[in-house]
Design a protein around this motif. Structure first.
Motif, PDB file in Angstrom:
ATOM      1  N   PRO A 301      38.563  64.569  88.475  1.00 45.95           N
ATOM      2  CA  PRO A 301      38.564  63.605  89.586  1.00 45.95           C
ATOM      3  C   PRO A 301      39.320  62.334  89.226  1.00 45.95           C
ATOM      4  O   PRO A 301      39.339  61.911  88.071  1.00 45.95           O
ATOM      5  N   GLU A 302      39.990  61.747  90.239  1.00 46.46           N
ATOM      6  CA  GLU A 302      40.747  60.501  90.095  1.00 46.46           C
ATOM      7  C   GLU A 302      41.857  60.606  89.060  1.00 46.46           C
ATOM      8  O   GLU A 302      42.259  59.624  88.450  1.00 46.46           O
ATOM      9  N   SER A 303      42.357  61.801  88.848  1.00 49.81           N
ATOM     10  CA  SER A 303      43.434  62.016  87.879  1.00 49.81           C
ATOM     11  C   SER A 303      44.777  62.113  88.591  1.00 49.81           C
ATOM     12  O   SER A 303      44.849  62.199  89.825  1.00 49.81           O
ATOM     13  N   ALA A 304      45.852  62.110  87.802  1.00 54.59           N
ATOM     14  CA  ALA A 304      47.188  62.286  88.370  1.00 54.59           C
ATOM     15  C   ALA A 304      47.316  63.654  89.030  1.00 54.59           C
ATOM     16  O   ALA A 304      47.994  63.803  90.049  1.00 54.59           O
ATOM     17  N   ALA A 305      46.644  64.661  88.459  1.00 56.08           N
ATOM     18  CA  ALA A 305      46.686  66.005  89.037  1.00 56.08           C
ATOM     19  C   ALA A 305      46.044  66.031  90.416  1.00 56.08           C
ATOM     20  O   ALA A 305      46.555  66.666  91.350  1.00 56.08           O
ATOM     21  N   GLU A 306      44.896  65.348  90.571  1.00 53.98           N
ATOM     22  CA  GLU A 306      44.220  65.304  91.865  1.00 53.98           C
ATOM     23  C   GLU A 306      45.088  64.577  92.884  1.00 53.98           C
ATOM     24  O   GLU A 306      45.192  65.004  94.050  1.00 53.98           O
ATOM     25  N   GLU A 307      45.727  63.478  92.460  1.00 49.07           N
ATOM     26  CA  GLU A 307      46.606  62.735  93.379  1.00 49.07           C
ATOM     27  C   GLU A 307      47.792  63.580  93.813  1.00 49.07           C
ATOM     28  O   GLU A 307      48.312  63.415  94.927  1.00 49.07           O
ATOM     29  N   ALA A 308      48.245  64.491  92.930  1.00 49.57           N
ATOM     30  CA  ALA A 308      49.363  65.368  93.286  1.00 49.57           C
ATOM     31  C   ALA A 308      48.946  66.460  94.261  1.00 49.57           C
ATOM     32  O   ALA A 308      49.786  67.032  94.953  1.00 49.57           O
ATOM     33  N   GLY A 309      47.629  66.767  94.312  1.00 43.02           N
ATOM     34  CA  GLY A 309      47.147  67.835  95.174  1.00 43.02           C
ATOM     35  C   GLY A 309      46.925  69.147  94.456  1.00 43.02           C
ATOM     36  O   GLY A 309      46.739  70.186  95.108  1.00 43.02           O
ATOM     37  N   LEU A 310      46.926  69.133  93.128  1.00 43.52           N
ATOM     38  CA  LEU A 310      46.659  70.362  92.370  1.00 43.52           C
ATOM     39  C   LEU A 310      45.238  70.844  92.602  1.00 43.52           C
ATOM     40  O   LEU A 310      44.325  70.038  92.800  1.00 43.52           O
ATOM     41  N   GLU A 311      45.052  72.160  92.547  1.00 43.06           N
ATOM     42  CA  GLU A 311      43.734  72.759  92.716  1.00 43.06           C
ATOM     43  C   GLU A 311      43.492  73.788  91.618  1.00 43.06           C
ATOM     44  O   GLU A 311      44.443  74.344  91.050  1.00 43.06           O
ATOM     45  N   ALA A 312      42.224  74.044  91.326  1.00 41.52           N
ATOM     46  CA  ALA A 312      41.874  75.106  90.379  1.00 41.52           C
ATOM     47  C   ALA A 312      42.422  76.434  90.890  1.00 41.52           C
ATOM     48  O   ALA A 312      42.322  76.744  92.085  1.00 41.52           O
ATOM     49  N   GLY A 313      43.025  77.204  89.973  1.00 43.33           N
ATOM     50  CA  GLY A 313      43.649  78.466  90.365  1.00 43.33           C
ATOM     51  C   GLY A 313      45.148  78.368  90.525  1.00 43.33           C
ATOM     52  O   GLY A 313      45.839  79.396  90.607  1.00 43.33           O
ATOM     53  N   ASP A 314      45.693  77.144  90.584  1.00 41.09           N
ATOM     54  CA  ASP A 314      47.153  76.970  90.653  1.00 41.09           C
ATOM     55  C   ASP A 314      47.791  77.386  89.333  1.00 41.09           C
ATOM     56  O   ASP A 314      47.182  77.301  88.259  1.00 41.09           O
ATOM     57  N   ILE A 315      49.058  77.813  89.401  1.00 35.96           N
ATOM     58  CA  ILE A 315      49.845  78.148  88.215  1.00 35.96           C
ATOM     59  C   ILE A 315      50.996  77.149  88.140  1.00 35.96           C
ATOM     60  O   ILE A 315      51.841  77.103  89.039  1.00 35.96           O
ATOM     61  N   ILE A 316      51.032  76.329  87.088  1.00 39.94           N
ATOM     62  CA  ILE A 316      52.137  75.381  86.900  1.00 39.94           C
ATOM     63  C   ILE A 316      53.231  76.100  86.128  1.00 39.94           C
ATOM     64  O   ILE A 316      53.005  76.594  85.016  1.00 39.94           O
ATOM     65  N   VAL A 317      54.426  76.156  86.719  1.00 40.70           N
ATOM     66  CA  VAL A 317      55.521  76.923  86.108  1.00 40.70           C
ATOM     67  C   VAL A 317      56.702  76.053  85.706  1.00 40.70           C
ATOM     68  O   VAL A 317      57.610  76.535  85.019  1.00 40.70           O
ATOM     69  N   SER A 318      56.714  74.781  86.110  1.00 39.06           N
ATOM     70  CA  SER A 318      57.820  73.911  85.698  1.00 39.06           C
ATOM     71  C   SER A 318      57.385  72.452  85.727  1.00 39.06           C
ATOM     72  O   SER A 318      56.455  72.076  86.454  1.00 39.06           O
ATOM     73  N   VAL A 319      58.057  71.641  84.924  1.00 42.57           N
ATOM     74  CA  VAL A 319      57.872  70.187  84.892  1.00 42.57           C
ATOM     75  C   VAL A 319      59.248  69.555  85.004  1.00 42.57           C
ATOM     76  O   VAL A 319      60.134  69.814  84.180  1.00 42.57           O
ATOM     77  N   ASN A 320      59.434  68.758  86.057  1.00 42.00           N
ATOM     78  CA  ASN A 320      60.726  68.100  86.316  1.00 42.00           C
ATOM     79  C   ASN A 320      61.879  69.109  86.326  1.00 42.00           C
ATOM     80  O   ASN A 320      62.953  68.865  85.762  1.00 42.00           O
ATOM     81  N   GLY A 321      61.633  70.245  86.948  1.00 41.52           N
ATOM     82  CA  GLY A 321      62.686  71.246  87.116  1.00 41.52           C
ATOM     83  C   GLY A 321      62.917  72.137  85.923  1.00 41.52           C
ATOM     84  O   GLY A 321      63.736  73.056  85.981  1.00 41.52           O
ATOM     85  N   LYS A 322      62.210  71.903  84.800  1.00 39.19           N
ATOM     86  CA  LYS A 322      62.368  72.718  83.599  1.00 39.19           C
ATOM     87  C   LYS A 322      61.171  73.657  83.480  1.00 39.19           C
ATOM     88  O   LYS A 322      60.022  73.207  83.502  1.00 39.19           O
ATOM     89  N   SER A 323      61.447  74.948  83.348  1.00 45.27           N
ATOM     90  CA  SER A 323      60.355  75.925  83.312  1.00 45.27           C
ATOM     91  C   SER A 323      59.522  75.759  82.052  1.00 45.27           C
ATOM     92  O   SER A 323      60.013  75.340  81.009  1.00 45.27           O
ATOM     93  N   ILE A 324      58.239  76.082  82.151  1.00 47.59           N
ATOM     94  CA  ILE A 324      57.340  76.062  80.999  1.00 47.59           C
ATOM     95  C   ILE A 324      56.781  77.462  80.794  1.00 47.59           C
ATOM     96  O   ILE A 324      56.616  78.225  81.753  1.00 47.59           O
ATOM     97  N   ARG A 325      56.469  77.773  79.534  1.00 43.64           N
ATOM     98  CA  ARG A 325      56.065  79.134  79.194  1.00 43.64           C
ATOM     99  C   ARG A 325      54.566  79.280  79.013  1.00 43.64           C
ATOM    100  O   ARG A 325      54.054  80.395  79.057  1.00 43.64           O
ATOM    101  N   SER A 326      53.876  78.158  78.728  1.00 46.27           N
ATOM    102  CA  SER A 326      52.460  78.272  78.356  1.00 46.27           C
ATOM    103  C   SER A 326      51.739  76.965  78.662  1.00 46.27           C
ATOM    104  O   SER A 326      52.358  75.930  78.927  1.00 46.27           O
TER     105      SER A 326
END
Length: 455
Positions: A301-326
């Motif tokens: 709660p009250e985190s940058a992730a919550e402000e972005a609209g992230l939810e449990a179950g989401d898969i984050i696949v990139s940061v600033n256009g660069k793919s992430i593996r893990s």
């Protein structure tokens, strides 16, 4: 029959003699093959290798020795179970000049940890004392600065480590075993390696270029002579090379160094999620085609992730256009980007690709030891105080230390030094660079302003 054997032996001896005889003085190895120049790394290394330095450190480390129960009787009932002793040590490592004008050198935190004296030797033999500007233990990066102005320094250009591919050629330059500058070559074996130490932030480049003890802090470069990473660790028995070495990506190192220069310490970025690696089983359960990414199990709660609209179950696949593996790679990239940095996250939710923007918040544990800034402040730990009043907060004081004896207390906020305003650790570091003989610290304590004078 005997004559035939002797004749055969004589012919064999003549043949061997001809095979091993030196080339005539006028003969030389061919410089071209089929009209093309022989490939060589020498021209690139002649330009780059002067930017890699050797580092020698001296200091004292506190070693704790446990007293066996059978012997504690002889020391009395109040003797503690452990005795602390200071023991001198010496160490060797490597470093990379990243700013020739200012004499900035990047190395590993573990190379200079607990060092009281840091000595840098250039490839041409010149030696200089160096000062620790700042370091980050959890990412194993440190920034040094030569104490004297040095002419004709060479700095190394930077590659974009986000563009690296497995199979790219890699050249490691460093000071293994104190032998002097040594060059080895190989390829990039893997990217985004983590899990060597789960407490730290890891997003390593793996290479089979030979890296040994003493290479720590050295350069991993590409065939253009650009810095791809800072050599930091090996996986092998007894510290020997077995073809598995690791380097910190240069983009990650540059972000940390920029923060140290600006603020005097690393301002750890925090997204505010917990999660795990995206395994094949998890991807199949969610009906995902991708097998790479970070699975989000909880959003704080009250985190940058919550402000972005992230939810449990989401898969984050990139940061600033660069793919992430893990998830480990996500954790390392977010932590080293720095607090206050805007990020764009690539997310898969219910099979749909989304982009979410947010601004990273600062991790509360970001702090630095004050003796990195000035010996008179030894024993204090400091962090930026971003709420009013802006300044540098004393987060801990070691009992009996110099800082405690001069009157600093936990909770104090340093807002000024020698009539100059202090808003962050970077301001304080710059004001202490000239080592003033008197420190007049303007302190805010319990909503009151006071001065502490340190001579």
């Amino acid at each position: 029959m005997m004559k035939k054997s002797l004749l055969a032996m004589s012919i064999a001896a003549l043949t061997l003699g001809a095979a091993f005889s030196p080339l005539p003085s006028h003969a030389a190895l061919p410089q071209t093959v089929n009209g093309e120049a022989m490939p060589s790394l020498a021209p690139m290394l002649e330009k780059v290798s002067p930017a890699v330095v050797s580092i020698a450190v001296e200091g004292n480390k506190v070693a704790k020795q446990r007293i066996p129960e059978a012997f504690r009787f002889f020391f009395g009932p109040n003797i503690p179970p452990e005795q602390a002793q200071e023991r001198p040590f010496r160490g060797l490592g490597s470093g990379v000049i990243v700013d020739a004008d200012k004499g900035y050198i990047v190395t590993n935190h573990h190379v200079i940890d607990d060092a009281d004296q840091i000595r840098v030797q250039l490839k041409d033999g010149r030696e200089y004392d160096a000062t620790l500007i700042g370091s980050d233990e959890m990412s194993d990066i440190a920034l040094l600065q030569l104490e004297e102005e040095a002419d004709n320094l060479t700095q190394i250009p930077l590659a974009d480590s986000d563009e690296l591919r497995v199979g790219d050629f890699a050249v490691a330059i460093g000071n293994p075993f104190g032998l002097g500058q040594t060059v080895t070559s190989g390829i990039i074996s893997a990217l985004g390696r983590s899990g060597l130490n789960l407490e730290n932030f890891e997003n390593f480049i793996q290479t089979d270029a030979a890296i040994n003890s003493g290479n720590s802090g050295g350069a991993l470069v590409n065939l253009n002579g650009e810095l791809m990473g800072i050599n930091t660790a090996i996986l092998g028995p007894n510290g020997g090379n077995v073809g598995i070495g690791f380097a910190i990506p240069v983009n990650m190192a540059k972000s940390l160094v920029d923060q140290i220069i600006e603020y005097g310490s690393v301002r750890r970025g925090m997204l505010g999620v917990t999660g795990r690696e995206l395994t094949s089983e998890l991807a199949d359960a969610f009906g995902l085609a991708t097998k790479h990414g970070a699975f989000v199990s909880q959003v704080m709660p009250e985190s940058a992730a919550e402000e972005a609209g992230l939810e449990a179950g989401d898969i984050i696949v990139s940061v600033n256009g660069k793919s992430i593996r893990s998830f480990g790679e996500l954790r390392a990239k977010i932590a080293t980007l720095g607090a206050g940095k805007p990020v764009t996250l690539g997310v898969i939710r219910d099979g749909e690709n989304l982009e979410m923007d947010t601004t990273l918040k600062e991790a509360s544990q970001t702090q630095t030891k004050a003796d990195n800034l000035h010996k008179a402040l030894t024993g204090a730990e400091l962090k930026n105080h971003d709420t009013k009043p802006a300044g540098v907060e004393v987060t801990a004081i070691e009992e009996g230390s110099l800082a405690a004896r001069y009157g600093l207390r936990e909770g104090d906020v340093i807002v000024g030094l020698n009539r100059h305003k202090v808003e962050n650790l970077g301001d304080l570091r710059k004001l202490l660079e000239d080592k003033p003989s008197v420190l007049a610290l303007n302190i805010v304590r319990d909503n009151s302003s006071l001065y502490l004078v340190i001579r």
